[in-house]
Write a protein that holds these residues in place. Sequence first.
Motif, PDB file in Angstrom:
ATOM      1  N   ILE A 166       1.124  -1.170   0.013  1.00  0.00           N
ATOM      2  CA  ILE A 166       0.066   0.221   0.072  1.00  0.00           C
ATOM      3  C   ILE A 166       0.868   1.079  -0.046  1.00  0.00           C
ATOM      4  CG2 ILE A 166      -1.958   1.206   1.090  1.00  0.00           C
ATOM      5  CD1 ILE A 166      -2.484  -1.139   2.469  1.00  0.00           C
ATOM      6  N   GLY A 167       0.885   1.984  -1.047  1.00  0.00           N
ATOM      7  CA  GLY A 167       1.989   3.024  -1.173  1.00  0.00           C
ATOM      8  C   GLY A 167       3.139   2.465  -0.965  1.00  0.00           C
ATOM      9  N   ASP A 168       3.997   3.136  -0.086  1.00  0.00           N
ATOM     10  CA  ASP A 168       5.540   2.960   0.242  1.00  0.00           C
ATOM     11  C   ASP A 168       5.585   1.815   1.361  1.00  0.00           C
ATOM     12  OD1 ASP A 168       6.270   4.925  -1.418  1.00  0.00           O
ATOM     13  OD2 ASP A 168       6.384   6.205   0.167  1.00  0.00           O
ATOM     14  N   TYR A 169       4.363   0.937   1.477  1.00  0.00           N
ATOM     15  CA  TYR A 169       4.413   0.141   2.900  1.00  0.00           C
ATOM     16  C   TYR A 169       4.338  -1.264   2.265  1.00  0.00           C
ATOM     17  CZ  TYR A 169       3.855   4.310   5.319  1.00  0.00           C
ATOM     18  OH  TYR A 169       4.106   5.611   5.906  1.00  0.00           O
ATOM     19  N   THR A 170       5.146  -2.201   2.407  1.00  0.00           N
ATOM     20  CA  THR A 170       5.128  -3.366   2.071  1.00  0.00           C
ATOM     21  C   THR A 170       4.756  -4.503   3.162  1.00  0.00           C
ATOM     22  OG1 THR A 170       7.355  -3.929   2.438  1.00  0.00           O
ATOM     23  CG2 THR A 170       6.747  -2.763   0.313  1.00  0.00           C
ATOM     24  N   LEU A 171       4.796  -5.802   2.805  1.00  0.00           N
ATOM     25  CA  LEU A 171       4.510  -6.994   3.941  1.00  0.00           C
ATOM     26  C   LEU A 171       5.929  -7.553   4.294  1.00  0.00           C
ATOM     27  CD1 LEU A 171       2.006  -9.401   2.121  1.00  0.00           C
ATOM     28  CD2 LEU A 171       1.729  -8.237   4.054  1.00  0.00           C
ATOM     29  N   GLU A 172       7.048  -6.763   3.678  1.00  0.00           N
ATOM     30  CA  GLU A 172       8.243  -7.390   3.970  1.00  0.00           C
ATOM     31  C   GLU A 172       8.898  -7.565   5.553  1.00  0.00           C
ATOM     32  OE1 GLU A 172      13.155  -6.417   3.172  1.00  0.00           O
ATOM     33  OE2 GLU A 172      11.503  -5.125   2.304  1.00  0.00           O
ATOM     34  N   GLY A 173       8.892  -8.858   5.890  1.00  0.00           N
ATOM     35  CA  GLY A 173       9.645  -9.315   7.192  1.00  0.00           C
ATOM     36  C   GLY A 173       8.083  -9.842   8.199  1.00  0.00           C
ATOM     37  N   LEU A 174       6.922  -9.681   7.548  1.00  0.00           N
ATOM     38  CA  LEU A 174       5.663  -9.975   8.385  1.00  0.00           C
ATOM     39  C   LEU A 174       5.227 -11.225   8.059  1.00  0.00           C
ATOM     40  CD1 LEU A 174       3.607  -7.078   8.495  1.00  0.00           C
ATOM     41  CD2 LEU A 174       5.094  -7.649  10.462  1.00  0.00           C
ATOM     42  N   ALA A 175       5.219 -12.206   9.004  1.00  0.00           N
ATOM     43  CA  ALA A 175       4.488 -13.350   8.777  1.00  0.00           C
ATOM     44  C   ALA A 175       3.135 -13.328   8.906  1.00  0.00           C
ATOM     45  CB  ALA A 175       5.366 -14.543   9.678  1.00  0.00           C
ATOM     46  N   PRO A 176       1.930 -14.141   8.381  1.00  0.00           N
ATOM     47  CA  PRO A 176       0.559 -13.802   8.574  1.00  0.00           C
ATOM     48  C   PRO A 176       0.279 -14.035  10.158  1.00  0.00           C
ATOM     49  CG  PRO A 176       1.300 -15.864   7.253  1.00  0.00           C
ATOM     50  CD  PRO A 176       2.452 -15.388   7.723  1.00  0.00           C
ATOM     51  N   GLY A 177      -0.266 -13.119  10.488  1.00  0.00           N
ATOM     52  CA  GLY A 177      -0.922 -12.698  12.001  1.00  0.00           C
ATOM     53  C   GLY A 177       0.070 -11.899  12.799  1.00  0.00           C
ATOM     54  N   GLN A 178       1.321 -11.362  12.073  1.00  0.00           N
ATOM     55  CA  GLN A 178       2.086 -10.478  12.779  1.00  0.00           C
ATOM     56  C   GLN A 178       1.823  -9.000  12.439  1.00  0.00           C
ATOM     57  OE1 GLN A 178       6.317 -11.806  11.782  1.00  0.00           O
ATOM     58  NE2 GLN A 178       6.230 -13.123  13.368  1.00  0.00           N
ATOM     59  N   TRP A 179       2.136  -8.112  13.393  1.00  0.00           N
ATOM     60  CA  TRP A 179       2.206  -6.899  13.091  1.00  0.00           C
ATOM     61  C   TRP A 179       3.384  -5.858  13.648  1.00  0.00           C
ATOM     62  CZ3 TRP A 179       1.864  -3.044  17.232  1.00  0.00           C
ATOM     63  CH2 TRP A 179       1.604  -3.655  18.558  1.00  0.00           C
ATOM     64  N   ASP A 180       3.641  -4.767  13.157  1.00  0.00           N
ATOM     65  CA  ASP A 180       4.609  -4.097  13.882  1.00  0.00           C
ATOM     66  C   ASP A 180       4.234  -2.517  13.690  1.00  0.00           C
ATOM     67  OD1 ASP A 180       5.176  -3.493  11.163  1.00  0.00           O
ATOM     68  OD2 ASP A 180       7.051  -4.242  10.995  1.00  0.00           O
ATOM     69  N   SER A 181       4.884  -1.515  14.527  1.00  0.00           N
ATOM     70  CA  SER A 181       4.673  -0.224  14.686  1.00  0.00           C
ATOM     71  C   SER A 181       5.532   0.579  13.557  1.00  0.00           C
ATOM     72  CB  SER A 181       4.896   0.138  16.033  1.00  0.00           C
ATOM     73  OG  SER A 181       4.440   1.532  15.906  1.00  0.00           O
ATOM     74  N   LEU A 182       5.010   1.549  12.967  1.00  0.00           N
ATOM     75  CA  LEU A 182       5.771   2.481  11.971  1.00  0.00           C
ATOM     76  C   LEU A 182       5.519   3.921  12.577  1.00  0.00           C
ATOM     77  CD1 LEU A 182       3.801   0.663   8.838  1.00  0.00           C
ATOM     78  CD2 LEU A 182       6.202  -0.014   9.579  1.00  0.00           C
ATOM     79  N   THR A 183       6.636   4.490  11.569  1.00  0.00           N
ATOM     80  CA  THR A 183       6.408   5.947  11.962  1.00  0.00           C
ATOM     81  C   THR A 183       5.555   6.361  10.894  1.00  0.00           C
ATOM     82  OG1 THR A 183       9.088   6.235  12.448  1.00  0.00           O
ATOM     83  CG2 THR A 183       7.769   7.996  11.409  1.00  0.00           C
ATOM     84  N   ALA A 184       4.544   7.277  11.822  1.00  0.00           N
ATOM     85  CA  ALA A 184       3.388   7.597  10.805  1.00  0.00           C
ATOM     86  C   ALA A 184       3.870   8.573   9.578  1.00  0.00           C
ATOM     87  CB  ALA A 184       2.578   8.159  11.470  1.00  0.00           C
ATOM     88  N   PRO A 185       3.094   8.592   8.494  1.00  0.00           N
ATOM     89  CA  PRO A 185       3.479   9.498   7.316  1.00  0.00           C
ATOM     90  C   PRO A 185       2.894  10.776   7.875  1.00  0.00           C
ATOM     91  CG  PRO A 185       1.393   8.042   6.871  1.00  0.00           C
ATOM     92  CD  PRO A 185       1.979   7.522   8.033  1.00  0.00           C
TER      93      PRO A 185
END
Length: 201
Positions: A166-185
């Motif tokens: 989505i835009g500049d954000y990808t699935l890289e490094g995330l297994a199904p069911g996992q989440w991580d925190s990002l710096t908000a745009p």
Amino acid sequence: MSWFIRFNKPFDVLPQFTDRANAETPRSTLSDFIDLPGVYPAGRLDRDSEGLMLLTDNGRLQAQISDPKHKMPKTYWVQVEGSPDAAALKALRDGIDLKDGPTRPAKARLMDEPEDLWPRNPPIRVRQTVPDSWIELTLREGRNRQVRRMTAAVGHPTLRLIRARIGDYTLEGLAPGQWDSLTAPTLDSSPKRKRDRRPRR
């Protein structure tokens, strides 16, 4: 602290935190994976689709990401029945006439099966006599079940659908069911058009 996270939604998980429609036998929802107060999805992803979702507790950010006018491109990995030819790919790129009108031009190309792809549970149905292929499809709109309707319209029903970007954000490094925190745009700070307050005649 304001939350902005990315999540790899597994297959058969509702893209919401509650399942009011099935109170007696609730289905799997985002609450089975994410325990953060006040966080909501910025956009949707069908229950039978997998992959990237963005969530935030910032209402303005949620609206900005979800709003089609910002045209954040969304890229999907689509496993389809059959082997799409050049004409089918060109039709996807040029736009498909659906019941709710023609789709916007898109990017479409054949791709190899994604590396390190996790198994789906349950697996897709396989017909031994019909081959399958993978398409990378990038859209700048988000109609209801649009990708599935587009591939079906060119004769290649979708078997598996994964949103990869989505835009500049990808699935890289995330297994199904996992989440991580990002710096908000950064929020769009462009001034809103002032309404013409002159009296009508």
